[in-house]
Design an enzyme around this catalytic site. Structure first.
Site, PDB file in Angstrom:
ATOM      1  NE  ARG A  29      38.750  -9.304  24.287  1.00 53.50           N
ATOM      2  CZ  ARG A  29      37.680  -9.976  24.672  1.00 53.50           C
ATOM      3  NH1 ARG A  29      36.617 -10.108  23.870  1.00 53.50           N
ATOM      4  NH2 ARG A  29      37.613 -10.495  25.894  1.00 53.50           N
ATOM      5  CD  GLU A  30      33.773  -7.836  26.408  1.00 53.20           C
ATOM      6  OE1 GLU A  30      32.622  -7.585  25.999  1.00 53.20           O
ATOM      7  OE2 GLU A  30      34.271  -8.971  26.365  1.00 53.20           O
ATOM      8  CG  HIS A  89      40.555 -12.149  22.881  1.00 54.60           C
ATOM      9  ND1 HIS A  89      39.611 -12.579  21.976  1.00 54.60           N
ATOM     10  CD2 HIS A  89      40.185 -12.659  24.084  1.00 54.60           C
ATOM     11  CE1 HIS A  89      38.704 -13.308  22.596  1.00 54.60           C
ATOM     12  NE2 HIS A  89      39.032 -13.381  23.873  1.00 54.60           N
ATOM     13  CB  SER A 151      39.601 -18.470  28.255  1.00 54.70           C
ATOM     14  OG  SER A 151      38.346 -18.284  28.896  1.00 54.70           O
ATOM     15  CB  THR A 183      30.231 -15.911  27.343  1.00 58.07           C
ATOM     16  OG1 THR A 183      31.509 -16.532  27.514  1.00 58.07           O
ATOM     17  CG2 THR A 183      30.215 -15.159  26.031  1.00 58.07           C
ATOM     18  CG  HIS A 212      29.944 -10.591  29.461  1.00 55.33           C
ATOM     19  ND1 HIS A 212      29.780  -9.556  28.564  1.00 55.33           N
ATOM     20  CD2 HIS A 212      31.043 -11.275  29.050  1.00 55.33           C
ATOM     21  CE1 HIS A 212      30.720  -9.627  27.635  1.00 55.33           C
ATOM     22  NE2 HIS A 212      31.513 -10.661  27.909  1.00 55.33           N
ATOM     23  CG  HIS A 307      22.108   9.537  56.202  1.00 57.91           C
ATOM     24  ND1 HIS A 307      22.284   8.779  55.065  1.00 57.91           N
ATOM     25  CD2 HIS A 307      21.225   8.852  56.972  1.00 57.91           C
ATOM     26  CE1 HIS A 307      21.541   7.686  55.145  1.00 57.91           C
ATOM     27  NE2 HIS A 307      20.890   7.717  56.282  1.00 57.91           N
TER      28      HIS A 307
END
Length: 416
Positions: A29-30, A89, A151, A183, A212, A307
């Site tokens: 969806r997103e 959605h 929402s 958002t 976001h 390291h």
């Protein structure tokens, strides 16, 4: 190291859901809102199956009113027999709800903008109108037996009193979850904690969060939301989505692994991350960033001499994530001017070359000398080590310096 002395130990909070959360992956969806995304039906089915195999609890699908193809694709996904729940959605509008309840999804994710920006420049409704339509839509969806999440959109630029009044209203109507959405990616972790903590005292239902990543806080915000009592976090594979996207599935998994390794490794098939991310990168035609969480090619690469010595003795000295738990391997880079002799010694042992510490220190000198001209690939380093070993055998290990220089000259000649 005891929990009390650990600098990254989980902070105790009675409301915390760090070890009790659900992932709602919204790549379908997103993720479709990502600039390069155009998923075919076949690709959507592959993504849905992969996410289900990974172990996410929910997948969110594009609105069935977006297009006829979207609705048909959603139906095909719902027929796959997935273990996870499927959500669609929709806008907080009766037209969308009437279409949504006729589809095969398990639930509907209802959203409406509540900030002054969105009320003025998007849907044009005031808070009283939002209050009224939310009640109508939620009541209707519940009457059809669907799970429902309500929402607000642009939650962190919305008036707090308006938000809490609206959330309390929909909670009393019996929603499964209320959603908080950053958002535009403006929130910081402290703001997130305060809002979710306040909301947790207002509603009894679950709390879902959608962050976001415009300002780089999506993962940190998701973590703080769980600390404050949120229960569900929205993610996307590789973090794709509108603009800079949202909380990445892999990055979120990395953060939560550090918080509670047993919980995350038991719940999710972490070994699948690399294949899932490679699949999405291929579908949307992007490269996985070098510093991508877990799967970036530098994620488990060690270079500096100080390291690498510690890593070879105990990997946890410079690794908070255990690569094996994600199906990954660490790489100790030695073909450069920063290399240390302990790292070279480890490579000699891997190649079964019987060299003394003094001999290894000498060939390390030669590696550094050559690497001052250009970095050496692992094949070049291996060839140099083998040539050095052969040179030592031919001179009875009497002149380590001459053997190293001869080996270096041999490698230069081969390269030319």
């Amino acid at each position: 190291m005891s929990t009390a002395s650990s600098p990254y130990a989980r902070i105790s909070d009675m409301l915390s859901n760090i070890s009790n959360f659900n992932i709602i992956d919204t790549t379908l969806r997103e993720g479709e809102q990502f600039a390069n995304a155009f998923f075919s039906t076949e690709q959507k089915l592959k993504i849905a199956k992969a996410l289900d195999d990974f172990g996410v609890e929910y997948i969110e699908l594009t609105s069935p009113v977006a297009s006829q193809q979207s609705r048909e694709d959603n139906e095909k996904i719902c027929q796959l027999g997935l273990k996870c729940k499927k959500l669609a959605h929709i806008r907080c509008h009766m037209d969308d709800a009437k279409v949504g309840v006729e589809t095969s999804v398990d639930g509907l994710s209802v959203v409406i903008g509540t900030s002054s920006y969105l009320r003025k420049f998007s849907h044009g409704k005031d808070m009283d109108a939002i209050y009224k339509v939310a009640g109508e839509v939620i009541t209707f969806i519940k009457s059809k037996g669907k799970e429902v999440r309500f929402s607000s959109e642009d939650s962190f630029r919305s008036d707090l009193v308006d938000l809490l009044r609206l959330y309390r209203h929909v909670d009393r109507l019996g929603v499964n979850r209320v959603g908080v959405a950053d958002t535009v990616g403006c929130a910081n972790p402290r703001q997130v904690y305060e809002l979710i903590r306040t909301l947790r005292g207002v509603v009894n239902c679950d709390i879902e969060c959608h962050f976001h990543n415009d300002t780089g806080c999506a993962i940190a915000n998701a973590y703080c939301a769980l600390e404050a009592g949120a229960t569900h976090i929205d993610t996307c594979i590789l973090g794709i989505g509108e603009r800079n996207g949202i909380t990445p599935l892999g990055g979120f998994a990395a953060r939560m692994y550090v918080a509670d390794k047993a919980y995350v490794t038991d719940k999710y098939n972490l070994h699948m991350l690399r294949d899932i991310e490679n699949m999405i990168a291929d579908f949307v035609e992007i490269q996985i960033p070098f510093n991508n969480y877990i799967t970036g090619y530098c994620a488990f690469t060690h270079k500096a001499g100080i390291h690498t010595k510690a890593i070879l003795n105990n990997p946890t000295t410079y690794e908070i994530l255990r690569p094996e738990d994600f199906g990954m391997t660490r790489y100790v880079s030695i073909g450069h001017r920063l290399t240390g002799w302990n790292a070279v010694k480890s490579r000699c042992e891997q190649l079964d070359l019987q060299l003394s510490d003094a001999e290894i220190k000498e060939i390390t000198r030669k590696i550094k000398e050559l690497a001052d001209i250009k970095p050496l690939g692992i094949e070049e380093v291996d060839s140099l080590l083998r040539a050095y070993n052969n040179q030592l055998d031919s001179t009875s290990h009497e002149d380590m310096h001459a053997a190293a220089d001869a080996a270096g000259a041999e490698i230069k000649h081969d390269a030319n």
